[in-house]
Design an enzyme around this catalytic site. Structure first.
Site, short mmCIF file in Angstrom:
data_model
loop_
_atom_site.label_atom_id
_atom_site.label_comp_id
_atom_site.label_asym_id
_atom_site.label_seq_id
_atom_site.Cartn_x
_atom_site.Cartn_y
_atom_site.Cartn_z
CB THR A 1 -0.95 0.04 1.21
OG1 THR A 1 -2.00 0.94 0.92
CG2 THR A 1 -0.26 0.49 2.47
CB THR B 1 2.20 1.32 -4.90
OG1 THR B 1 2.78 1.33 -3.59
CG2 THR B 1 1.25 2.49 -5.03
N GLY C 1 3.33 4.38 -7.76
CA GLY C 1 2.87 3.15 -8.39
C GLY C 1 3.75 2.71 -9.56
CB CYS D 1 6.23 1.05 -4.82
SG CYS D 1 5.86 -0.09 -3.48
#
Length: 181
Positions: free
Chosen positions: A8, A171, A165, A168
């Protein structure tokens, strides 16, 4: 207690009179299996006056959201007091102490990172990020606030999370965005 936040990213910013928070939707089991793509990790609380987002264990986060909302009600929406009281209870309670999550909470005036080790941290620059992509989102968000002052808080939040995003693996691009005007 070391907290490993996976799967997350939560990003929050206060910019030009707006407060925005967003989170991605990925839930990962361990380090190898994506279980869900569209989880909602950012919520509005206290009649739409408070935003809260979590990183960490989903079950633990639901417990903390419930506790935090109870604190907000008890203190008539006083974000600072509710945050401090939650952190104190979280740190001192033997069961709560085992919860593995972090929260960002914000209203129009304040934002805090709240953790189970007792921290209640208000950033100097009106920007916070947590989770596995938090550092990427934080860096992108700070750059946008400094050099793209024509952007709204919502646009900054979404863009910062999109950058995270792209970097990572925990994500994704399924973003939940909430704004306080």
């Amino acid at each position: 207690m070391t907290m490993e936040m996976h799967a997350t990213t939560i990003f929050a910013v206060q910019h030009q009179g707006q407060s925005a928070m967003c989170g991605d939707g990925q839930v990962t089991l361990g380090n190898s299996v994506v279980m869900k793509h569209k989880a909602k990790k950012v919520r509005t609380l206290y009649n739409g006056k408070v935003l809260a987002g979590f990183a960490g264990s989903v079950a633990d986060a639901f417990t903390l959201f419930e506790k935090f909302e109870t604190k907000l009600q008890s203190f008539n929406g006083n974000l600072t007091r509710a945050s401090v009281e939650l952190a104190q209870e979280w740190r001192s309670d033997k069961v709560l102490r085992k919860l593995e999550a972090m929260l960002i909470v914000m209203n129009k005036e304040h934002m805090y990172l709240v953790s189970g080790t007792g921290e209640v941290i208000e950033p100097d620059d009106g920007i916070l990020a947590i989770g596995s992509g938090g550092n990427y989102a934080l860096s992108a968000g700070r750059a946008l606030v400094r050099y793209a002052d024509n952007m709204s808080a919502a646009d900054i939040a979404r863009s910062a999370l999109e950058v995270a995003g792209e970097i990572c693996v925990f994500t994704n691009d399924q973003i939940t965005l909430e704004v306080l005007e």
